[in-house]
Design an enzyme around this catalytic site. Structure first.
Site, PDB file in Angstrom:
ATOM      1  N   ALA A 173       5.478  36.047  38.049  1.00 21.14           N
ATOM      2  CA  ALA A 173       4.700  36.172  39.294  1.00 21.14           C
ATOM      3  C   ALA A 173       3.346  35.491  39.127  1.00 21.14           C
ATOM      4  CB  ALA A 173       4.509  37.645  39.647  1.00 21.14           C
ATOM      5  N   GLU A 223       1.140  28.524  50.589  1.00 17.81           N
ATOM      6  CA  GLU A 223       2.395  28.543  49.844  1.00 17.81           C
ATOM      7  C   GLU A 223       3.355  29.477  50.587  1.00 17.81           C
ATOM      8  OE1 GLU A 223       4.045  28.965  45.274  1.00 17.81           O
ATOM      9  OE2 GLU A 223       2.175  29.942  45.831  1.00 17.81           O
ATOM     10  N   ASN A 240       9.664  25.014  38.716  1.00 15.47           N
ATOM     11  CA  ASN A 240       9.660  26.453  38.973  1.00 15.47           C
ATOM     12  C   ASN A 240       9.996  26.720  40.432  1.00 15.47           C
ATOM     13  OD1 ASN A 240       7.049  26.329  36.710  1.00 15.47           O
ATOM     14  ND2 ASN A 240       8.855  27.563  36.312  1.00 15.47           N
ATOM     15  N   ASP A 259      -1.892  28.226  39.185  1.00 11.58           N
ATOM     16  CA  ASP A 259      -1.091  29.203  39.943  1.00 11.58           C
ATOM     17  C   ASP A 259      -1.518  30.620  39.546  1.00 11.58           C
ATOM     18  OD1 ASP A 259       0.783  30.062  41.805  1.00 11.58           O
ATOM     19  OD2 ASP A 259       2.444  30.036  40.380  1.00 11.58           O
TER      20      ASP A 259
END
Length: 395
Positions: free
Chosen positions: A313, A131, A221, A275
């Protein structure tokens, strides 16, 4: 019963198959599902172990995007990866893509090597997802802005070479200089080009999908929002027809109505992901995600350092909770939710011939959940994980 059973036979009032729930039986032999059907199991021998379960049977979950758990981060080496994967496995994740966050190329190559070593030691780690670092600084989120770079053929090659064939997906912002070429380079290398952390509009995103990008990193997002005059990345992915959209379904990242919208826009192409960062499966407190400092309060992780203080986060989500939220809060049918947690990611990775569903001939990765969709036990290749066994009932 004497000796090792020749088969394990499970009965349940709800076996979630691709065609829908079945009130019946499922049998396992040699780590593979060798029979499944309604009603009572036929031809049970004295050497078979038969368990009449009170819970529901679902296929093992496959998480395409996860960063850690149990206080351990995937960016911190093979031992930490092992510990974090074990936490997620206890929550039903039987296949994992290890996701690494943005770092300078030299550091990222080290993290890739460590993750590759962990994958070599654990076949349940299905590969790596990078990522970053080819992300938009305008949509960086938790990623260290100073480590973001424009993709070049040399940089892409460096990272793929470090992965030694284990990198399965790379997130790219296609609007960056070199972004479109990077998408094509990844596709040629048989690596999934994921579009995310991007300010791309519809036309740029659609061109990337036409070039072979086939995944959206956590839809909605860290990307340009869908607008009625520019449906942006999500609209382009919906129109492209064969693109999978990741969904962080924790009730924080996306409103339930947004998840329902995605399900309508792209049926059979939604992949539930976590995530999750190091706090998943743990308690509130202070953690790190990459180089960023993160505070977790009431299960919500937010940045406490860098230019985006207060931004979400990652998550503290586990896949069982994502599925439970999909069914109980969003209103997704259980069969569709199981597909989003298992079948869709398996198909994306080209593994739907071996995992991702409860069907004859596939690997016996089975999650047993109670009627409230809480985990009771996990079956890996026909063996109970963590010595947990599910509840049984008397017929």
């Amino acid at each position: 019963m004497k000796g090792t059973p020749s088969r394990l036979v499970l009965t349940s009032h709800c076996i979630v198959t691709p065609e829908g729930p079945v009130d019946g039986w499922l049998s396992v032999k040699g780590g593979v599902i060798d029979g499944l059907g309604p009603g009572r199991p036929p031809a049970v021998s004295s050497n078979d172990e038969v368990l009449h379960l009170s819970g529901r049977l679902l296929p093992g979950f496959i998480d395409l995007h996860v960063h850690g758990a149990g206080g351990a981060s995937f960016d911190d080496g093979a031992a930490q990866i092992h510990d974090a994967v074990a936490v997620h496995r206890s929550h039903g994740t039987t296949g994992t893509l290890v996701s690494l966050v943005t770092a300078p190329l030299s550091d990222l190559r080290i993290a890739i090597a460590a993750a590759g070593a962990a994958a070599a030691a654990d076949p349940r780690i299905l590969g790596l997802h990078l990522e970053g670092p080819f992300l938009s600084p305008d949509r960086a989120g938790v990623h260290e802005p100073t480590a973001l770079i424009h993709p070049t053929p040399a940089a892409v090659d460096q990272l793929l070479e470090a992965g030694e064939g284990r990198i399965r997906a790379v997130t790219v912002a296609p609007e960056l200089p070199g972004g479109a070429a990077a998408v094509r380079q990844l596709v040629v290398a048989r690596v999934h080009a994921a579009i995310g952390h991007s300010d791309a509009g519809y036309d740029v995103a659609r061109a990337a999908f036409d070039d072979g990008a086939d995944l959206v990193t956590h839809a909605f997002n860290a990307m340009r929002p869908l607008h009625h005059r520019d449906p942006a990345i999500v609209g382009a992915a919906a129109d492209a027809g064969d693109v999978v959209l990741e969904v962080i379904n924790d009730g924080v990242h996306l409103h339930p109505g947004t998840v329902r919208l995605l399900q309508t826009l792209a049926p059979d192409r939604i992949a539930l992901i976590t995530d999750a960062m190091a706090a998943a499966g743990g308690s509130d407190g202070c953690y790190h995600l990459g180089r960023a400092e993160v505070s977790v309060e009431a299960g919500v992780a937010r940045l406490t350092s860098g230019p985006a203080v207060g931004a979400i986060a990652g998550s503290t989500l586990t896949m069982d909770a994502a599925l439970r939220h999909a069914v109980c809060e969003v209103g997704v049918d259980l069969t569709a939710a199981a597909a989003a947690a298992s079948t869709v990611p398996a198909r994306l990775l080209g593994l739907d011939g071996s995992i991702g569903a409860l069907a004859v001939g596939l690997r016996a990765d089975v999650v047993v959940m109670d009627d409230d969709l809480a985990i009771e036990a996990v079956l890996l290749d026909g063996a109970w994980a963590d010595d947990r066994r599910p509840r049984t009932r008397q017929d």
